[in-house]
Design a protein around this motif. Sequence first.
Motif, PDB file in Angstrom:
ATOM      1  N   ASN A   1     -11.725   3.509  -8.162  1.00  0.00           N
ATOM      2  CA  ASN A   1     -11.496   3.777  -9.583  1.00  0.00           C
ATOM      3  C   ASN A   1     -11.424   2.443 -10.309  1.00  0.00           C
ATOM      4  OD1 ASN A   1     -10.767   4.598 -12.119  1.00  0.00           O
ATOM      5  ND2 ASN A   1      -8.797   5.481 -11.531  1.00  0.00           N
ATOM      6  N   LEU A   2     -12.530   2.039 -10.927  1.00  0.00           N
ATOM      7  CA  LEU A   2     -12.581   0.732 -11.593  1.00  0.00           C
ATOM      8  C   LEU A   2     -11.762   0.685 -12.876  1.00  0.00           C
ATOM      9  CD1 LEU A   2     -16.304  -0.405 -11.217  1.00  0.00           C
ATOM     10  CD2 LEU A   2     -14.393  -0.689  -9.644  1.00  0.00           C
ATOM     11  N   ARG A   3     -11.417   1.821 -13.429  1.00  0.00           N
ATOM     12  CA  ARG A   3     -10.687   1.888 -14.705  1.00  0.00           C
ATOM     13  C   ARG A   3     -11.416   1.059 -15.762  1.00  0.00           C
ATOM     14  NH1 ARG A   3      -4.355   2.770 -12.845  1.00  0.00           N
ATOM     15  NH2 ARG A   3      -4.717   2.261 -10.664  1.00  0.00           N
ATOM     16  N   ASP A   4     -10.728   0.071 -16.335  1.00  0.00           N
ATOM     17  CA  ASP A   4     -11.305  -0.704 -17.441  1.00  0.00           C
ATOM     18  C   ASP A   4     -12.276  -1.783 -16.979  1.00  0.00           C
ATOM     19  OD1 ASP A   4      -9.778   0.778 -19.203  1.00  0.00           O
ATOM     20  OD2 ASP A   4      -8.127  -0.669 -19.219  1.00  0.00           O
ATOM     21  N   LEU A   5     -12.504  -1.899 -15.661  1.00  0.00           N
ATOM     22  CA  LEU A   5     -13.359  -2.966 -15.146  1.00  0.00           C
ATOM     23  C   LEU A   5     -14.829  -2.586 -15.100  1.00  0.00           C
ATOM     24  CD1 LEU A   5     -11.168  -4.142 -12.122  1.00  0.00           C
ATOM     25  CD2 LEU A   5     -11.466  -5.313 -14.308  1.00  0.00           C
ATOM     26  N   ALA A   6     -15.162  -1.340 -15.348  1.00  0.00           N
ATOM     27  CA  ALA A   6     -16.523  -0.853 -15.132  1.00  0.00           C
ATOM     28  C   ALA A   6     -17.575  -1.700 -15.842  1.00  0.00           C
ATOM     29  CB  ALA A   6     -16.626   0.602 -15.578  1.00  0.00           C
ATOM     30  N   ASP A   7     -17.288  -2.169 -17.045  1.00  0.00           N
ATOM     31  CA  ASP A   7     -18.274  -2.944 -17.808  1.00  0.00           C
ATOM     32  C   ASP A   7     -18.295  -4.418 -17.411  1.00  0.00           C
ATOM     33  OD1 ASP A   7     -18.997  -0.686 -19.224  1.00  0.00           O
ATOM     34  OD2 ASP A   7     -17.592  -1.085 -20.871  1.00  0.00           O
ATOM     35  N   HIS A   8     -17.402  -4.810 -16.512  1.00  0.00           N
ATOM     36  CA  HIS A   8     -17.286  -6.235 -16.177  1.00  0.00           C
ATOM     37  C   HIS A   8     -17.689  -6.559 -14.745  1.00  0.00           C
ATOM     38  CE1 HIS A   8     -15.249  -6.901 -19.960  1.00  0.00           C
ATOM     39  NE2 HIS A   8     -14.335  -5.993 -19.674  1.00  0.00           N
ATOM     40  N   VAL A   9     -18.136  -5.586 -13.967  1.00  0.00           N
ATOM     41  CA  VAL A   9     -18.358  -5.773 -12.532  1.00  0.00           C
ATOM     42  C   VAL A   9     -19.794  -5.409 -12.173  1.00  0.00           C
ATOM     43  CG1 VAL A   9     -17.685  -4.994 -10.217  1.00  0.00           C
ATOM     44  CG2 VAL A   9     -15.947  -5.342 -11.975  1.00  0.00           C
ATOM     45  N   THR A  10     -20.405  -6.174 -11.291  1.00  0.00           N
ATOM     46  CA  THR A  10     -21.745  -5.861 -10.804  1.00  0.00           C
ATOM     47  C   THR A  10     -21.696  -5.387  -9.353  1.00  0.00           C
ATOM     48  OG1 THR A  10     -22.176  -8.093  -9.966  1.00  0.00           O
ATOM     49  CG2 THR A  10     -22.714  -7.669 -12.268  1.00  0.00           C
TER      50      THR A  10
END
Length: 712
Positions: free
Chosen positions: A238-247
């Motif tokens: 569950n990436l939560r708020d990290l989804a747009d920051h992780v590859t």
Amino acid sequence: MKTVFTTCPLCEATCGLELTVEGDRITKVRGDREDEFSKGFLCPKGASLGTLDADPDRLRAPMVKRDGEFHEVTWDEAFRHIDERLKDFPDRNAVAMYLGNPVAHSLAGGLYAGPLRKALGSRNLFTASTVDQMPKHVQVGHVFGSIFSIPVPDIDRTDFMLVLGADPFSSNGSLWTVPDAPGRFRDLQKRGGRFVVVDPRRSRTAAAADQHVVIRPGTDVFLLLALIHELFAQDLVNLRDLADHVTDHEVIRSHVEAFGPEAVEERTGVDAGTIRSLAAQLAAAERAVVYGRIGTTTVEFGTVASWAVDTLNVLTGNLDRPGGAMWPLPAHNRRGSGSGKGFEVGRWHSRVKGHPEVMGEFPAVTMVDEIETPGEGQVRALFTIGGNPALSLPNSARVHAALSSLDFMVSVDPYLNETTRHADVILPTPPPSRRDHYDIAFLNHSVRNYVKYSRAVIPLEEGRVDETDIFFRLATIFSGLGPAADLDAIAAFQLADLKKKAGADFEPEGETREERLLDLKLRIGAYGLSLKQVLDHPHGIDLGPLTPRLPEILRTPSGKVELTPRPIVDDLPRVRAALETSETEMVLVGRRHLRTNNSWMHNVPALVKGKPLCTLLVNPGDAGRLGLRDGGSAQVTSRVGEVEVLVEVTADIAPGVVSLPHGWGHDQPGTRLTVASEHAGVNVNLLTDDLRIDPLSGTAVLNGTRVRVVPA
């Protein structure tokens, strides 16, 4: 008699101290209850500051060796001697430098160690990082783009914490500036949270934990990869708020397929059910964090293990989140742009074994190779700055022999110790009370944003030279400007250049060159503070809790957290192959004690009195099998050496594992350490193997040394 406030320089916790000073002596030390960060916490090391400061064995004048004997000389004589001798080494790669941990504990080191390295102009640079934390630097360099972007546990707001290879109750934190770690862990439990410690030894931290998981030394990487495996297997990512920051986080699923709980349980000694439970606890906690330290870095797969720690924090959505792993924002740092050129290694390679450069340095274990091996570029001169490699590096017998073979050696150190006894010149630094203090390094790892500057509490005596001047003078000698160059003019030129690069339109203020440089850094820093504002708050300034810093903290080309860097992914097959091997021999690990800090503190009577600290911990079952008895002696043998040591039989150490603390062995001739020599102990690094390293970082494998143990 006066009362003054300062910061303890003896470990990473940076606790505030209240000192009573009479004349030129510290007569009383208390924790500063008004300190905005440490709130009065004080450990035995800090309480001993006055005794350490006044240690009669501290050198007070430069020493030059003539005909095998040390003689006091003036500072001018010492610097002239160094300048003349360096002319014998026109190839600067024949001159090496070793920087020790004490450099990070001083303002001079924080400001000027980098320029000093550059001024030497040698590729043969070595530091204590490759016998400590380098895997973490390499991992965050690859993943976040900067070697300094190390996230720390936000313990004050977390609900669940998993600790591997660390004993913060004894170390006061490591790569984690956390005063009163025991109190903060207790507060975590009081508010209903839990913490779990993974360690082959029942350390002070493990004893206080809600759960202690016993693991085979050196196998943390398998456990960590199994936890990642379980997050995917149980659909707990569950990436939560990290989804747009992780590859590429989904790609990791295939990389950890071979590391299921059943696949690793025999190798680690941790049963599959416990592994699944830990993964579930991490995922279920509203705010959780994983923290790994020296037990996960000074091992064969230190870089991969460090990557796995942060990967777990990402996959549970706990990176850059209150209560998770967060980045501090020190007052002397500027905010970033959120992207950069990233991180690379191997810009050049070591002469003898071809080790790649990492962060501008080579593995410390190869320094001896460069000294011993003839040929163009052979190291024949060495500068040690605040380090004690004779005790700190693996295969210490070989290190001693190499140091004694040098043509010229200079040590910046206040003691005639196991390393500096080999030197031709010793330049002693002033005691802590006579140095200004600001934590350039440790505020980067602070559990809360905070700033404090303390001026020297006792004036520097007539005829003594400040540590900054020692660094500056050596830099002018290295640069060919000679031992009599105008230091103030050089400092003014450097400051003007830095002002121009920073676009600063003001004149930095301060009483000394380092204060003016620090004032510049603070005023262009994230909070726009001035040195005067900081000085107006002798108990420090609380700048608030850690706050999210993505994406501006990143320096990767993509501007994202690059979770599957090629060097780390390419090392996973090696980890997989190691999983198939069996480990049946006894293995040796180190340990930390609250009263010591590496080899620094053993000349203080209060810190070495009582029950011996340098003992071999042995499990009762192993003791019975091997014929060892509590209070008896054991002979411990490895591939590289042998020691005889006092045995301490205890259930606090796992079967098949023995433990010796780091930093002892004060029995060498030619030293001047009166108290330490009476409590000499044995040097664990006579046993550690200099051929075993983590190839991604060049870090020595200090934990998990294979040994044979018999009664002495």
